[in-house]
Design a protein around this motif. Structure first.
Motif, PDB file in Angstrom:
ATOM      1  N   GLY A 138       7.669  -3.736   3.446  1.00  0.00           N
ATOM      2  CA  GLY A 138       7.700  -3.299   3.011  1.00  0.00           C
ATOM      3  C   GLY A 138       7.337  -3.806   1.600  1.00  0.00           C
ATOM      4  O   GLY A 138       8.591  -5.196   1.112  1.00  0.00           O
ATOM      5  N   ALA A 139       6.797  -3.520  -0.079  1.00  0.00           N
ATOM      6  CA  ALA A 139       7.198  -4.205  -1.112  1.00  0.00           C
ATOM      7  C   ALA A 139       7.650  -3.370  -2.099  1.00  0.00           C
ATOM      8  O   ALA A 139       7.172  -3.443  -3.231  1.00  0.00           O
ATOM      9  CB  ALA A 139       5.389  -4.612  -1.674  1.00  0.00           C
ATOM     10  N   GLY A 140       8.531  -2.286  -2.145  1.00  0.00           N
ATOM     11  CA  GLY A 140       9.293  -1.515  -3.114  1.00  0.00           C
ATOM     12  C   GLY A 140      10.187  -2.304  -3.847  1.00  0.00           C
ATOM     13  O   GLY A 140      10.738  -3.767  -3.541  1.00  0.00           O
ATOM     14  N   GLY A 141      11.091  -1.119  -4.371  1.00  0.00           N
ATOM     15  CA  GLY A 141      12.341  -1.987  -4.869  1.00  0.00           C
ATOM     16  C   GLY A 141      13.333  -2.431  -3.740  1.00  0.00           C
ATOM     17  O   GLY A 141      13.980  -3.206  -3.626  1.00  0.00           O
ATOM     18  N   ALA A 142      13.139  -1.477  -3.113  1.00  0.00           N
ATOM     19  CA  ALA A 142      14.246  -2.451  -2.009  1.00  0.00           C
ATOM     20  C   ALA A 142      14.235  -3.644  -1.589  1.00  0.00           C
ATOM     21  O   ALA A 142      14.615  -4.215  -1.336  1.00  0.00           O
ATOM     22  CB  ALA A 142      14.547  -1.026  -0.147  1.00  0.00           C
ATOM     23  N   SER A 143      12.076  -3.821  -1.101  1.00  0.00           N
ATOM     24  CA  SER A 143      12.056  -5.452  -0.640  1.00  0.00           C
ATOM     25  C   SER A 143      12.616  -6.480  -2.122  1.00  0.00           C
ATOM     26  O   SER A 143      12.928  -7.534  -1.855  1.00  0.00           O
ATOM     27  CB  SER A 143      10.876  -5.008  -0.716  1.00  0.00           C
ATOM     28  OG  SER A 143      10.125  -4.369   0.875  1.00  0.00           O
ATOM     29  N   ALA A 161       4.702  -8.141   3.957  1.00  0.00           N
ATOM     30  CA  ALA A 161       4.099  -6.571   4.439  1.00  0.00           C
ATOM     31  C   ALA A 161       3.698  -5.270   4.181  1.00  0.00           C
ATOM     32  O   ALA A 161       5.296  -5.277   4.312  1.00  0.00           O
ATOM     33  CB  ALA A 161       3.592  -6.439   5.784  1.00  0.00           C
ATOM     34  N   ASN A 162       2.691  -5.303   2.915  1.00  0.00           N
ATOM     35  CA  ASN A 162       2.897  -3.682   2.822  1.00  0.00           C
ATOM     36  C   ASN A 162       1.860  -2.697   3.221  1.00  0.00           C
ATOM     37  O   ASN A 162       0.637  -3.073   3.514  1.00  0.00           O
ATOM     38  CB  ASN A 162       3.564  -3.558   1.114  1.00  0.00           C
ATOM     39  CG  ASN A 162       3.620  -2.118   0.781  1.00  0.00           C
ATOM     40  OD1 ASN A 162       4.800  -2.161   1.151  1.00  0.00           O
ATOM     41  ND2 ASN A 162       3.678  -1.933   0.080  1.00  0.00           N
ATOM     42  N   ARG A 163       1.901  -1.780   3.095  1.00  0.00           N
ATOM     43  CA  ARG A 163       0.711  -0.881   3.722  1.00  0.00           C
ATOM     44  C   ARG A 163      -0.455  -1.171   2.236  1.00  0.00           C
ATOM     45  O   ARG A 163      -1.548  -1.028   2.484  1.00  0.00           O
ATOM     46  CB  ARG A 163       0.791   0.720   3.288  1.00  0.00           C
ATOM     47  CG  ARG A 163      -0.107   1.825   3.561  1.00  0.00           C
ATOM     48  CD  ARG A 163       1.177   3.019   3.914  1.00  0.00           C
ATOM     49  NE  ARG A 163       1.463   3.260   3.024  1.00  0.00           N
ATOM     50  CZ  ARG A 163       2.217   4.271   2.931  1.00  0.00           C
ATOM     51  NH1 ARG A 163       2.470   5.215   3.528  1.00  0.00           N
ATOM     52  NH2 ARG A 163       2.893   4.668   1.926  1.00  0.00           N
ATOM     53  N   THR A 164       0.248  -0.958   0.801  1.00  0.00           N
ATOM     54  CA  THR A 164      -0.484  -1.128   0.257  1.00  0.00           C
ATOM     55  C   THR A 164      -0.478  -2.758  -0.380  1.00  0.00           C
ATOM     56  O   THR A 164       0.119  -3.250  -1.405  1.00  0.00           O
ATOM     57  CB  THR A 164       0.215  -0.866  -1.063  1.00  0.00           C
ATOM     58  OG1 THR A 164      -0.221   0.914  -0.872  1.00  0.00           O
ATOM     59  CG2 THR A 164      -1.514  -0.759  -3.095  1.00  0.00           C
ATOM     60  N   VAL A 165      -1.619  -2.832   0.148  1.00  0.00           N
ATOM     61  CA  VAL A 165      -1.819  -4.891   0.563  1.00  0.00           C
ATOM     62  C   VAL A 165      -1.305  -5.387  -1.432  1.00  0.00           C
ATOM     63  O   VAL A 165      -1.016  -6.559  -1.240  1.00  0.00           O
ATOM     64  CB  VAL A 165      -3.244  -5.149   0.945  1.00  0.00           C
ATOM     65  CG1 VAL A 165      -2.824  -6.831   0.994  1.00  0.00           C
ATOM     66  CG2 VAL A 165      -3.489  -4.531   2.265  1.00  0.00           C
ATOM     67  N   ILE A 166      -1.977  -5.382  -1.624  1.00  0.00           N
ATOM     68  CA  ILE A 166      -2.194  -5.149  -3.317  1.00  0.00           C
ATOM     69  C   ILE A 166      -0.613  -5.572  -3.854  1.00  0.00           C
ATOM     70  O   ILE A 166       0.082  -6.884  -4.163  1.00  0.00           O
ATOM     71  CB  ILE A 166      -2.846  -5.041  -4.309  1.00  0.00           C
ATOM     72  CG1 ILE A 166      -3.122  -6.361  -5.793  1.00  0.00           C
ATOM     73  CG2 ILE A 166      -2.399  -3.921  -4.848  1.00  0.00           C
ATOM     74  CD1 ILE A 166      -3.642  -7.210  -5.327  1.00  0.00           C
ATOM     75  N   LYS A 167       0.274  -4.920  -3.146  1.00  0.00           N
ATOM     76  CA  LYS A 167       1.822  -4.810  -3.813  1.00  0.00           C
ATOM     77  C   LYS A 167       2.527  -6.272  -3.022  1.00  0.00           C
ATOM     78  O   LYS A 167       3.498  -6.670  -3.816  1.00  0.00           O
ATOM     79  CB  LYS A 167       2.505  -3.427  -4.174  1.00  0.00           C
ATOM     80  CG  LYS A 167       2.170  -2.439  -4.842  1.00  0.00           C
ATOM     81  CD  LYS A 167       2.925  -1.246  -4.376  1.00  0.00           C
ATOM     82  CE  LYS A 167       4.194  -0.579  -4.564  1.00  0.00           C
ATOM     83  NZ  LYS A 167       4.348   0.186  -4.274  1.00  0.00           N
ATOM     84  N   ALA A 168       2.662  -6.110  -1.553  1.00  0.00           N
ATOM     85  CA  ALA A 168       3.011  -7.723  -1.422  1.00  0.00           C
ATOM     86  C   ALA A 168       2.393  -8.370  -2.003  1.00  0.00           C
ATOM     87  O   ALA A 168       3.398  -9.027  -2.445  1.00  0.00           O
ATOM     88  CB  ALA A 168       2.451  -7.168   0.107  1.00  0.00           C
TER      89      ALA A 168
HETATM   90  P1  ATR Z   1      12.455   1.664  -1.945  1.00  0.00           P
HETATM   91  O1  ATR Z   1      12.845   1.932  -4.023  1.00  0.00           O
HETATM   92  O2  ATR Z   1      13.572   2.521  -0.836  1.00  0.00           O
HETATM   93  O3  ATR Z   1      11.925   0.237  -1.575  1.00  0.00           O
HETATM   94  P2  ATR Z   1       9.622   2.421  -3.075  1.00  0.00           P
HETATM   95  O4  ATR Z   1       9.645   1.248  -4.640  1.00  0.00           O
HETATM   96  O5  ATR Z   1       8.994   4.420  -3.592  1.00  0.00           O
HETATM   97  O6  ATR Z   1      10.934   2.771  -2.866  1.00  0.00           O
HETATM   98  O7  ATR Z   1       9.215   2.208  -2.033  1.00  0.00           O
HETATM   99  C1  ATR Z   1       8.711   2.085  -0.283  1.00  0.00           C
HETATM  100  C2  ATR Z   1       7.812   1.053   0.681  1.00  0.00           C
HETATM  101  O8  ATR Z   1       7.930   1.812   1.680  1.00  0.00           O
HETATM  102  C3  ATR Z   1       6.765   0.829  -0.060  1.00  0.00           C
HETATM  103  O9  ATR Z   1       6.318   0.010   0.262  1.00  0.00           O
HETATM  104  C4  ATR Z   1       5.425   2.217   0.985  1.00  0.00           C
HETATM  105  O10 ATR Z   1       4.942   1.647   0.798  1.00  0.00           O
HETATM  106  P3  ATR Z   1       3.176   1.294  -0.014  1.00  0.00           P
HETATM  107  O11 ATR Z   1       3.420  -0.009  -1.535  1.00  0.00           O
HETATM  108  O12 ATR Z   1       2.167   0.829   0.635  1.00  0.00           O
HETATM  109  O13 ATR Z   1       3.340   2.820  -0.848  1.00  0.00           O
HETATM  110  C5  ATR Z   1       6.376   2.192   1.883  1.00  0.00           C
HETATM  111  N1  ATR Z   1       6.176   2.830   3.175  1.00  0.00           N
HETATM  112  C6  ATR Z   1       6.946   4.166   2.988  1.00  0.00           C
HETATM  113  N2  ATR Z   1       6.543   4.825   3.494  1.00  0.00           N
HETATM  114  C7  ATR Z   1       5.834   4.291   4.282  1.00  0.00           C
HETATM  115  C8  ATR Z   1       4.640   4.366   6.237  1.00  0.00           C
HETATM  116  N3  ATR Z   1       4.721   5.765   6.227  1.00  0.00           N
HETATM  117  N4  ATR Z   1       4.185   3.501   6.608  1.00  0.00           N
HETATM  118  C9  ATR Z   1       4.186   2.565   6.196  1.00  0.00           C
HETATM  119  N5  ATR Z   1       4.869   1.375   4.402  1.00  0.00           N
HETATM  120  C10 ATR Z   1       5.477   2.735   3.760  1.00  0.00           C
END
Ligand code: ATR
Length: 281
Positions: A138-143, A161-168
């Motif tokens: 994951g590459a969102g706020g929690a990471s 590692a992240n689903r949206t690669v560029i964010k990672a």
């Molecule tokens: P948070 O603040 O909880 O981190 P966020 O900023 O919305 O919330 O980030 C959510 C993360 O979970 C993102 O890395 C998201 O991947 P994307 O950046 O590709 O959206 C990831 N995520 C959410 N649902 C997912 C799933 N079903 N499989 C893989 N990654 C998931």
């Protein structure tokens, strides 16, 4: 009033957690136990606050004499904006989970999530991060909130590692000066091994799992889900199925981030283990 040898005034200091949804928050129960344990005269409530209402709700809380707030989903970025000034770790994580009223009336923003995670891993679970090889999913706020404290413990390398690669890739670049860190997609994980895998995606909340290749976990590897639930999360179950030495959810992190906030507010460190154990069934 004298209670259990502690002199209490009749006006307890006010604290709260704001978020949405907030109904099932464990934070009031955690802080109540901390307050009883340390003899601090305070009350801590949970309040449903939307992103739209956040600035007014915080203004109102402090105007009525509130001393400190926790902010949770979806308010951490807004709390970061709200704070008059921020600690270095909060600045870097671009998210604030703790607001602290200062003597001059200004509001300090802190982020205790990362320190909560590493305290649970290192002090409570005996997991050494030094020279380890760590995968963050994951590459969102929690990471973003945990990377700085993790790198400060000198792992050998960290991969995001992240689903949206560029964010990672972009997130890793922000921390490049602090240690060996790189970003990639889930496909690129094939053939790699990690001693610690942390799930910081929000997939757990919907009981989903990122696509993880076989053989990702080194022997004696540890899995840790930042989320927690009454039942084991999908990622905790993945760790168990992949023979993790430990496969943990985020209950310990939740209590440790609360303890750090409590310390920042009150200057007293509560004993966390009895509180963590009180939530285990
Ligand atoms: P948070 O603040 O909880 O981190 P966020 O900023 O919305 O919330 O980030 C959510 C993360 O979970 C993102 O890395 C998201 O991947 P994307 O950046 O590709 O959206 C990831 N995520 C959410 N649902 C997912 C799933 N079903 N499989 C893989 N990654 C998931």
């Amino acid at each position: 009033m004298v209670e259990g040898g502690i002199v209490k005034n009749s006006n307890p200091d006010q604290y709260a957690v704001f978020g949405s949804p907030i109904k099932h928050s464990k934070s009031p129960g955690i802080h109540k136990q901390f307050a009883i344990q340390t003899g601090q005269n305070l009350v801590y409530t949970a309040q449903e606050v939307s992103a739209e209402d956040f600035p007014n709700a915080v203004d109102g809380f402090f105007a009525k004499g509130g001393k400190g707030l926790n902010c949770t989903v979806p308010l951490k970025e807004l709390a970061w904006q709200y704070a008059d000034f921020r600690s270095e770790r909060a600045e870097r994580s671009r998210a604030v989970n703790t607001l602290i009223l200062q003597d001059d009336g200004s509001i300090l923003g802190e982020n205790t999530d990362g320190i909560g995670l590493v305290t649970d891993l290192v002090a409570n679970q005996g997991v050494s991060l030094k020279d380890s090889s760590i995968l963050i999913l994951g590459a969102g706020g929690a990471s973003r909130g945990i990377i700085g404290p993790i790198l400060s413990l000198l792992p050998d390398n960290v991969v995001i590692a992240n689903r949206t690669v560029i964010k990672a890739i972009n997130l890793a670049e922000e921390f490049i000066g602090l240690g060996s860190i790189k970003g990639c997609g889930f496909d690129a994980l094939a053939g790699q091994k990690f001693s610690l895998v942390l799930n910081a995606t929000s997939a757990s909340l919907t009981n989903q799992l990122p696509p993880l290749p076989e053989g990702l976990l080194a022997e004696n590897g540890v899995c840790y889900d930042l989320a927690y639930g009454d039942e084991p999360t999908a990622f905790v179950r993945w760790g168990q199925a992949n023979h993790a030495e430990k496969s943990l959810d985020g209950l310990g992190m939740l209590v440790e981030q609360a303890a750090e906030a409590f310390y920042l507010w009150r200057g007293v460190r509560p004993d966390t283990l009895p509180v963590i154990n009180s939530f285990k069934t």
